[in-house]
Design an enzyme around this catalytic site. Sequence first.
Site, PDB file in Angstrom:
ATOM      1  CG  HIS A  74      -2.314   0.611   0.841  1.00 47.63           C
ATOM      2  ND1 HIS A  74      -3.442   0.440   1.602  1.00 47.63           N
ATOM      3  CD2 HIS A  74      -2.709   1.406  -0.191  1.00 47.63           C
ATOM      4  CE1 HIS A  74      -4.457   1.100   1.066  1.00 47.63           C
ATOM      5  NE2 HIS A  74      -4.038   1.689  -0.030  1.00 47.63           N
ATOM      6  CG  ASP A 100      -5.711  -0.091   5.038  1.00 46.79           C
ATOM      7  OD1 ASP A 100      -5.453  -1.069   5.766  1.00 46.79           O
ATOM      8  OD2 ASP A 100      -4.851   0.496   4.352  1.00 46.79           O
ATOM      9  CG  HIS A 132      -3.279  -1.481   9.077  1.00 45.93           C
ATOM     10  ND1 HIS A 132      -3.597  -2.482   8.174  1.00 45.93           N
ATOM     11  CD2 HIS A 132      -2.729  -2.087  10.157  1.00 45.93           C
ATOM     12  CE1 HIS A 132      -3.255  -3.657   8.699  1.00 45.93           C
ATOM     13  NE2 HIS A 132      -2.722  -3.449   9.892  1.00 45.93           N
ATOM     14  CG  ASP A 159      -1.907   2.324   5.611  1.00 45.15           C
ATOM     15  OD1 ASP A 159      -1.515   1.601   6.543  1.00 45.15           O
ATOM     16  OD2 ASP A 159      -2.320   1.860   4.544  1.00 45.15           O
ATOM     17  CG  HIS A 186       3.078  -1.510   4.384  1.00 43.07           C
ATOM     18  ND1 HIS A 186       2.574  -2.793   4.263  1.00 43.07           N
ATOM     19  CD2 HIS A 186       3.597  -1.431   5.633  1.00 43.07           C
ATOM     20  CE1 HIS A 186       2.775  -3.442   5.403  1.00 43.07           C
ATOM     21  NE2 HIS A 186       3.390  -2.653   6.234  1.00 43.07           N
ATOM     22  CG  ASP A 216      -4.635  -2.884   2.706  1.00 43.46           C
ATOM     23  OD1 ASP A 216      -4.752  -4.130   2.736  1.00 43.46           O
ATOM     24  OD2 ASP A 216      -3.665  -2.283   3.183  1.00 43.46           O
ATOM     25  CG  ASP A 270      -4.984  -4.855   5.609  1.00 42.39           C
ATOM     26  OD1 ASP A 270      -5.838  -3.959   5.575  1.00 42.39           O
ATOM     27  OD2 ASP A 270      -3.775  -4.615   5.837  1.00 42.39           O
ATOM     28  CD  GLU A 313       0.050  -4.028   1.970  1.00 44.35           C
ATOM     29  OE1 GLU A 313       0.552  -5.167   2.132  1.00 44.35           O
ATOM     30  OE2 GLU A 313       0.680  -2.967   2.186  1.00 44.35           O
TER      31      GLU A 313
END
Length: 306
Positions: free
Chosen positions: A100, A127, A129, A131, A144, A230, A232, A275
């Site tokens: 990412h 996502d 996260h 980030d 990332h 993403d 995840d 990702e």
Amino acid sequence: MSTQRSVSLIGAPTDIGAGARGASMGPEALRVANIGPTLQSHGVDVIDRGNLAGPANPWLPPLEGYRHLDEVVAWNQVVHEAVYAELQGGRMPILLGGDHCLGLGSISAVARHCREAGKKLRVLWLDAHADFNTSELTPSGNIHGMPVACLCGFGPKELIEIGGKVPAINPKWIRQIGIRSVDPGEKRFVHEQELEVFDMRYIDEMGMRHTMELALATLDANTHLHVSFDVDFLDPAIAPGVGTTIPGGPTYREAQLCMEMIADTGRLASLDVMELNPALDVRNQTALLAVDLIESLFGKSTLMRK
């Protein structure tokens, strides 16, 4: 239905910004899962531009708070130019990641295109996260975990300047959805910068429909909608093929609703798919699921609607 029916697939096969190897194989896994033919089946004109080339992953420890900074800069510059070229040509870029950190090159290109075209920009960041780390905040130095902060002007000079304007975007243009893992210092920073975050607790309490209504509110005909997906974001029970699995993500139905509501706006104009790590996947099921969800972004609906 999406208004833009010509799509260019751009592979960015690198895990340069990640903490685990394997995201470099993501573009091929998405192709194996038939991303091109699947979109073509919905009447989309698809060109696969193949893979971009960039430096290999030297797999070194962080240097002054960043891992692989020079290589990350090189990859993001290549991504920026490729995404920008597709937008200039009137095509919708779909960036097949890769980790990412590449969202920086992609979104800075979208922002540049919007500045020149006089369009507003809305970024949906799907996502686990936020980030939004910096070298001071990150425990790992993995870039990332930093692209959103870099896009908002917080990061090394070489990265924040890639789009030709610092900051590339305003934090107010971003809606983060599905967040459930944020470092303590990063949490404070997200609040300071007033990012709009719909974390998993919000989705649990209010539901995905209400979440997406807010995230997509005030889009108009002059808004370019960019989705940075993403993998995840999804619950690892249905999407194990990622390097940083965080339990408690959206279910299959919640993710489908999210994508269908984006499709309903007719404003989707660029997309990152990031990702995906086939080395950690089970029989390519995460890539197949990602393609299934991308299909929903292009108008596949589970319901017969008039």
